[in-house]
Design an enzyme around this catalytic site. Structure first.
Site, PDB file in Angstrom:
ATOM      1  N   HIS A 130      35.922  36.323  53.054  1.00  0.00           N
ATOM      2  CA  HIS A 130      37.110  35.728  51.654  1.00  0.00           C
ATOM      3  C   HIS A 130      38.486  34.817  52.284  1.00  0.00           C
ATOM      4  CE1 HIS A 130      38.701  36.236  47.821  1.00  0.00           C
ATOM      5  NE2 HIS A 130      39.405  37.145  47.872  1.00  0.00           N
ATOM      6  N   GLN A 133      42.037  34.621  50.691  1.00  0.00           N
ATOM      7  CA  GLN A 133      42.354  36.206  50.831  1.00  0.00           C
ATOM      8  C   GLN A 133      43.268  35.724  51.873  1.00  0.00           C
ATOM      9  OE1 GLN A 133      42.846  38.800  48.235  1.00  0.00           O
ATOM     10  NE2 GLN A 133      44.464  39.392  49.280  1.00  0.00           N
ATOM     11  N   CYS A 262      43.762  43.449  49.545  1.00  0.00           N
ATOM     12  CA  CYS A 262      43.662  42.330  48.916  1.00  0.00           C
ATOM     13  C   CYS A 262      43.146  42.841  46.766  1.00  0.00           C
ATOM     14  CB  CYS A 262      42.334  41.781  48.620  1.00  0.00           C
ATOM     15  SG  CYS A 262      40.766  42.695  48.763  1.00  0.00           S
ATOM     16  N   LEU A 263      43.349  43.945  46.482  1.00  0.00           N
ATOM     17  CA  LEU A 263      43.534  44.137  45.373  1.00  0.00           C
ATOM     18  C   LEU A 263      42.328  43.284  44.323  1.00  0.00           C
ATOM     19  CD1 LEU A 263      46.970  43.715  43.307  1.00  0.00           C
ATOM     20  CD2 LEU A 263      45.483  45.744  44.789  1.00  0.00           C
ATOM     21  N   ARG A 290      48.659  34.497  46.690  1.00  0.00           N
ATOM     22  CA  ARG A 290      47.146  34.134  46.409  1.00  0.00           C
ATOM     23  C   ARG A 290      47.238  31.994  46.334  1.00  0.00           C
ATOM     24  NH1 ARG A 290      42.474  36.807  46.372  1.00  0.00           N
ATOM     25  NH2 ARG A 290      41.552  35.278  45.758  1.00  0.00           N
TER      26      ARG A 290
HETATM   27  N1  NVA Z   1      35.533  43.523  49.441  1.00  0.00           N
HETATM   28  C1  NVA Z   1      36.189  43.165  48.157  1.00  0.00           C
HETATM   29  C2  NVA Z   1      36.976  42.329  47.423  1.00  0.00           C
HETATM   30  C3  NVA Z   1      37.412  42.290  46.463  1.00  0.00           C
HETATM   31  C4  NVA Z   1      38.629  40.944  46.612  1.00  0.00           C
HETATM   32  C5  NVA Z   1      34.576  43.185  46.844  1.00  0.00           C
HETATM   33  O1  NVA Z   1      33.784  42.034  47.480  1.00  0.00           O
HETATM   34  O2  NVA Z   1      33.965  43.380  46.389  1.00  0.00           O
HETATM   35  N1   CP Z   2      41.549  39.936  45.542  1.00  0.00           N
HETATM   36  C1   CP Z   2      40.572  38.977  45.219  1.00  0.00           C
HETATM   37  O1   CP Z   2      40.039  38.063  45.624  1.00  0.00           O
HETATM   38  O2   CP Z   2      40.763  39.344  43.614  1.00  0.00           O
HETATM   39  P1   CP Z   2      39.435  38.808  42.072  1.00  0.00           P
HETATM   40  O3   CP Z   2      38.571  39.961  42.796  1.00  0.00           O
HETATM   41  O4   CP Z   2      40.946  39.844  40.846  1.00  0.00           O
HETATM   42  O5   CP Z   2      39.585  37.888  42.459  1.00  0.00           O
END
Ligand code: NVA
Ligand code: CP
Length: 307
Positions: A130, A133, A262-263, A290
């Protein structure tokens, strides 16, 4: 040669600093409501194979504010790899749009998309990483800590896509990065080995979160069960029970520590409501950034830098 942004390590150290400077500049323009539209007349395809709030809203808003038009494509619109081959849709989109942002399951699919697309491709998350992020996180840390040197970043939880992006960053900037995770939920071994081999950062894997967080500048966590693996939530909750970032763990880190996530967060699972709402939490600055960091990334990869 077109530029893509698929991994943090696609940027050199100098380019990472340049992107952070650009993020600060576009953030200031945004805050002052300045009209700044380097993407006027351009369109971006945003492909989502997984759900999203932040990524969709921040890219769509950011590209719009920079003068462009972003098109949201839901998981059902393309059905990457099922209804249509990656290499076909990559070439089709390149005939219509100036930029692609994609959130996909398989990392191999984003690599293939970049290979076949004629326009820049930005990775909005895969099962592997990611990168947007982590650049936004770095920008946030710079704002709060006023430095990027001598940082101890302790990630507590699942050795997942977020961890892999931190490891890619650690190949470019010197960090003390610790991943405190249960046995069986380690980050990808090849990624850890390659990061250590780069010889720039100190990388530790720990199974003792309380010892790991001591002296941390940042204590970071993420959901225990990622998108696509929510069916494992109950099993993971049992395995991760000692890895919750709660007030006791933040106290063990010390007063200098800031909390990041990261939410989306599952409150009272991987972290607590009290930590999320505490003075040490910088999660909403992180979420805001972001957009500013991604605006900078879009300007970098397209070459449409600020004047
Ligand atoms: N590790 C999480 C991050 C979400 C932004 C996922 O992949 O679901
Ligand atoms: N942190 C992040 O990527 O959030 P979303 O999954 O809501 O896009």
């Amino acid at each position: 040669m077109k530029r893509d942004f698929l991994h943090v390590s696609d940027l050199s150290k100098e380019e990472i600093h340049e992107t952070l400077d650009l993020a600060a500049e576009v953030k200031a323009r945004f805050k002052s409501r300045e009209t700044y539209q380097p993407f006027a007349g351009q369109t971006m395809a945003m492909i989502f194979a997984k759900p999203s709030a932040r990524t969709r809203i921040s890219f769509e808003t950011g590209f719009h504010r920079l003068g462009g038009h972003a098109i949201y494509l839901s998981p059902d619109d393309i059905s990457i790899g099922k209804r249509e081959a990656v290499k076909d849709i990559a070439r089709v989109i390149s005939r219509y749009n100036d930029l692609i942002m994609a959130r996909l399951f398989k990392h191999g699919h984003i690599l293939e998309m970049a290979q076949y697309a004629d326009v820049p491709v930005i990775n909005g998350l895969t099962d592997y990483n990611h990168p947007c992020q982590i650049l936004a996180d770095l920008f946030t840390i710079q704002e709060h800590k006023k430095r990027l040197n001598d940082l101890k970043i302790v990630y507590v939880g699942d050795g997942n896509n977020i961890v892999h992006s931190w490891l890619h960053l650690a190949r470019r900037l010197p960090l003390h990065f610790v991943c405190a995770c249960p046995e069986g939920y380690l980050p990808d071994e090849e990624t850890v080995t390659a990061t250590r081999a780069a010889g720039i950062s100190r990388i530790e894997i720990s199974h003792d979160p309380t010892a790991a967080v001591k002296g941390a500048d940042i204590v970071y966590t993420d959901v225990w069960a990622p998108m696509g693996q929510k069916h494992e939530a109950a099993e993971r909750a049992a395995r991760f029970a000692d890895f919750q970032v709660n007030s006791q763990l933040m106290a063990a880190a010390g007063d200098q520590a800031r909390f990041m996530h990261c939410l989306p967060a599952e409150r009272d699972v991987e972290t607590t409501d009290a930590v999320m709402e505490s003075e040490t939490s910088i999660v909403f600055d992180q979420a805001e950034n972001r957009m500013h960091a991604q605006n900078a990334i879009m300007l970098m990869v397209t070459g449409a830098r600020t004047s």
